[in-house]
Design a protein around this motif. Structure first.
Motif, PDB file in Angstrom:
ATOM      1  N   ASP A   6      35.934  33.339 -21.021  1.00 28.62           N
ATOM      2  CA  ASP A   6      34.643  33.176 -20.383  1.00 28.62           C
ATOM      3  C   ASP A   6      34.349  31.681 -20.219  1.00 28.62           C
ATOM      4  O   ASP A   6      34.777  30.848 -21.029  1.00 28.62           O
ATOM      5  N   THR A   7      33.614  31.337 -19.173  1.00 27.28           N
ATOM      6  CA  THR A   7      33.288  29.930 -18.906  1.00 27.28           C
ATOM      7  C   THR A   7      32.600  29.285 -20.102  1.00 27.28           C
ATOM      8  O   THR A   7      32.857  28.115 -20.432  1.00 27.28           O
ATOM      9  N   SER A   8      31.718  30.031 -20.762  1.00 26.30           N
ATOM     10  CA  SER A   8      31.022  29.472 -21.926  1.00 26.30           C
ATOM     11  C   SER A   8      31.999  29.114 -23.040  1.00 26.30           C
ATOM     12  O   SER A   8      31.803  28.125 -23.761  1.00 26.30           O
ATOM     13  N   SER A   9      33.061  29.888 -23.196  1.00 25.69           N
ATOM     14  CA  SER A   9      34.070  29.584 -24.211  1.00 25.69           C
ATOM     15  C   SER A   9      34.830  28.316 -23.859  1.00 25.69           C
ATOM     16  O   SER A   9      35.116  27.483 -24.729  1.00 25.69           O
ATOM     17  N   GLN A  11      33.763  25.821 -22.037  1.00 27.19           N
ATOM     18  CA  GLN A  11      32.876  24.670 -22.195  1.00 27.19           C
ATOM     19  C   GLN A  11      32.688  24.311 -23.667  1.00 27.19           C
ATOM     20  O   GLN A  11      32.701  23.138 -24.043  1.00 27.19           O
ATOM     21  N   LEU A  12      32.514  25.338 -24.517  1.00 24.86           N
ATOM     22  CA  LEU A  12      32.328  25.083 -25.936  1.00 24.86           C
ATOM     23  C   LEU A  12      33.589  24.480 -26.556  1.00 24.86           C
ATOM     24  O   LEU A  12      33.521  23.546 -27.354  1.00 24.86           O
ATOM     25  N   ARG A  58      34.448  35.560 -29.740  1.00 27.28           N
ATOM     26  CA  ARG A  58      33.298  35.954 -28.910  1.00 27.28           C
ATOM     27  C   ARG A  58      33.271  37.478 -28.879  1.00 27.28           C
ATOM     28  O   ARG A  58      34.155  38.116 -28.306  1.00 27.28           O
ATOM     29  N   HIS A 249      26.602  30.007 -33.333  1.00 21.18           N
ATOM     30  CA  HIS A 249      27.916  29.372 -33.441  1.00 21.18           C
ATOM     31  C   HIS A 249      28.763  30.014 -34.534  1.00 21.18           C
ATOM     32  O   HIS A 249      29.890  29.585 -34.784  1.00 21.18           O
TER      33      HIS A 249
END
Length: 257
Positions: A6-9, A11-12, A58, A249
């Motif tokens: 996922d994009t959020s992963s 970025q993190l 996630r 987190h």
């Protein structure tokens, strides 16, 4: 076919300077009343890091809601490109619920390696203290000790069957103390303190690793300092905190009451 996280992963992971990759669930099996073993395939060496490291998963918590939870790596099989996590189920939470319903073939976004507590290479002996949530990390770290060496475990368990054992290099001396929690509160340090009181700390240079409930491991740290172990010879990591859900987190709230 390759799958992207996922994009959020992504970025993190970039902020954390870690890898964000997708793994396939090979199996999820109960190994004791409080522990499930999760086997994941794919990018094992890149994600698992060194003994003491963990990974961030996630997980879907239902209704399209996702949370992240961190779990220590129990073992790595680079030949099969697989790694294993031991996840506790002796509580109610998104990670505990997920591990009991996940099925082989499902894909999971994972960020790793995470964590800053490796094995101390200069120590003559290693003391691992905590509850069953730290058992997987303890065993992976202890199995990396070079002979001659010594590993000591003091672990609080909720059921006798949670006293899961492991195999170690025959050149490494092993002492294991399992303390049944019985009716004590889950943030009561009395059980681990009693196990510690029954132990004579070895001579030479040692290092302690305290993994478990937030307030309990802090009391244990103070007890070890009182017994003469230097503060810089103690590494601690709160895996959870009684009465508070872990944050987004995946770590417990560190704020004081």
């Amino acid at each position: 076919m390759a799958f992207s996280p996922d994009t959020s992963s992504l970025q993190l992971a970039e902020r954390l300077k870690a890898n964000a990759l997708v793994c396939e669930v090979v199996g999820a099996t109960p190994i004791s009343p409080s522990l499930h073993e999760l086997v994941l395939r794919g990018n094992a060496a890149r994600l698992a890091g060194e003994p003491g490291n963990d990974v961030m998963l996630r997980l879907e918590a239902g209704e399209g809601i996702f949370v992240r939870r961190r779990y220590s790596v129990r073992s790595v099989d680079e030949r099969r490109d697989e790694f294993t996590l031991w996840i506790t189920t002796e509580h109610v939470g998104p990670g505990s619920d997920w591990i009991q319903r996940v099925t082989p073939g499902e894909l999971v976004d994972i960020i790793g390696p995470r964590g800053k507590i490796p094995l101390e290479p200069s120590a003559d002996w290693h003391l691992f203290v905590g509850d069953v949530s730290g058992l997987g990390a303890f065993y992976r770290m202890a199995q990396s000790i070079e002979a001659p060496g010594r590993a000591i475990f003091i672990v609080e368990i909720d059921h006798d069957e949670d006293a899961v054992t492991a195999h170690f290099d025959e050149g490494v001396a092993i002492t294991g103390i399992f303390v049944n929690r019985q009716d004590r509160a889950r943030n009561d340090p009395a059980g681990l303190l009693s196990g510690l009181a029954a132990l004579a700390l070895p001579p030479d240079e040692g290092h302690a690793y305290l993994f478990g409930e937030f307030s309990v491991i802090r009391v244990v740290r103070s007890a070890l300092v009182d017994r003469g172990l230097p503060e810089d010879a103690i590494s601690l990591k709160a895996f959870w905190r009684l009465g508070r859900s872990n944050a987004e987190h995946g770590e417990p709230d560190k704020g004081e009451d």
